[in-house]
Design a protein around this motif. Structure first.
Motif, short mmCIF file in Angstrom:
data_model
loop_
_atom_site.label_atom_id
_atom_site.label_comp_id
_atom_site.label_asym_id
_atom_site.label_seq_id
_atom_site.Cartn_x
_atom_site.Cartn_y
_atom_site.Cartn_z
N LEU A 54 5.65 -2.61 -2.56
CA LEU A 54 6.85 -2.17 -1.84
C LEU A 54 6.77 -2.51 -0.36
CD1 LEU A 54 7.52 1.27 -3.56
CD2 LEU A 54 8.82 -0.86 -3.84
N PHE A 90 11.69 3.34 -5.81
CA PHE A 90 10.31 3.84 -5.80
C PHE A 90 9.92 4.38 -7.17
CE2 PHE A 90 7.35 7.40 -5.43
CZ PHE A 90 6.28 6.77 -4.84
N SER A 196 12.07 3.22 1.11
CA SER A 196 11.08 3.68 0.12
C SER A 196 9.70 3.91 0.75
CB SER A 196 10.96 2.66 -1.02
OG SER A 196 10.25 1.50 -0.61
N VAL A 200 6.21 5.96 -0.33
CA VAL A 200 4.91 5.29 -0.48
C VAL A 200 3.85 6.05 0.30
CG1 VAL A 200 3.61 3.21 0.08
CG2 VAL A 200 5.89 3.01 -0.89
#
Length: 311
Positions: A54, A90, A196, A200
């Motif tokens: 990501l 996510f 996102s 994370v």
């Protein structure tokens, strides 16, 4: 719109769709290569793979957005994308990674996109979209090929892997439907990836730092090859691939987008054969043919909206 402009528009949609579908399959292959437990030690752990994937996608898309803003006077860029889409992105990515610890390439892709189809078609149905008879026949034929691929030749998957990949597929189905409303695919995708990052960070806190504070065994695994596989998955197959998918969705109906994604398990299975030494089978070839015939029927069927009877 002139005939030439219309042709170029259809061609670009077809090209974006093809590249995006290959990118989806590449994610399955790259993730399985990195997380396979058939190796003595996996190349990387699922949380690290998700985080790097990501972050790499966010960085590449951020650079592309910087290049784009130097050429255009785009304003209010931070309004692009949404927190909800970032949450779906996510959820898809983290459950995808953990599921692929327990599933092989073809089985994971099959479960993922079965969940995608079910979620997208259910949502579209409740939004009022109805299929014509030919679309129903094509969709059922494509699902029959899909079932033929998974049932006879693939062993029963792990229940945990099945649940995780099903959640991943539902999240991706929702993310795809949100993409239908995108007016600026690059910026919407970019800001979804950027939004996102706090999730994370939370995952890193829980998975990487919490074990050290509670004296539980550390599960983090990192290798150079594993990191590079995650970067390729994030930067190319995810970041650029998803931006092109959002671009393609502007010219696809929700039904077409759902059924087209049924090709991904076939492409992923071929990738598993080429890169993971999986053996090609006769039923794979037959199921691929059935799926593509079904998709052709859905694409070329003329949709006739069903109007609700007046009271």
């Amino acid at each position: 719109m002139s005939d030439l402009s219309a042709f170029l528009s259809r061609f670009s949609i077809a090209l974006y769709t093809l590249i995006a579908l290959v990118a989806f399959a590449a994610n399955s292959v790259l993730c399985r290569m990195a997380l396979s437990t058939q190796q003595i030690t996996p190349l990387i752990d699922p949380s690290s793979f998700t985080a790097i994937r990501l972050i790499a996608g966010a960085l590449v898309l951020w650079l592309l957005m910087l290049l784009r803003t130097t050429k255009t006077n785009t304003t209010n860029l931070t309004s692009r994308g949404s927190l909800f889409a970032a949450g779906l992105l996510f959820t898809y990515a983290v459950t995808f990674s953990y599921a692929y610890v327990l599933l092989d390439t073809a089985t994971g892709a099959l479960i993922l996109f079965a969940a995608v189809q079910i979620s997208m078609m259910l949502i579209s149905y409740f939004q009022g979209h109805r299929l014509t008879l030919l679309e129903w026949i094509g969709a059922l034929l494509a699902f029959s090929g899909f079932a033929y691929l998974v049932l006879p030749g693939v062993s029963a998957p792990s229940i945990t892997g099945l649940v995780l990949m099903s959640i991943s597929g539902c999240a991706w189905g929702g993310y795809t439907l949100l993409g239908k409303k995108s007016v600026n695919p690059l910026f919407d995708t970019g800001y979804n990836f950027i939004r996102s990052i706090p999730l994370v960070a939370l995952m890193i806190l829980v998975v990487w730092i919490l074990p050290q504070l509670t004296s539980t065994p550390q599960t983090t695994v990192l290798s150079v090859k594993g990191v590079w596989l995650a970067v390729l998955s994030g930067a190319i197959a995810s970041g650029i691939g998803y931006a092109l998918w959002y671009q393609a969705l502007r010219g696809l109906t929700s039904t077409h987008a759902a059924v087209l994604q049924l090709t991904v398990p076939v492409i992923a299975a071929v990738g598993g054969i080429l890169f993971l030494d999986e053996v090609i089978s006769f039923h794979l070839s037959v199921s691929a043919g059935i799926i593509f015939v079904g998709i052709a029927l859905v694409i070329f069927a003329k949709a006739h909206p069903v109007s609700k009877p007046t009271q």
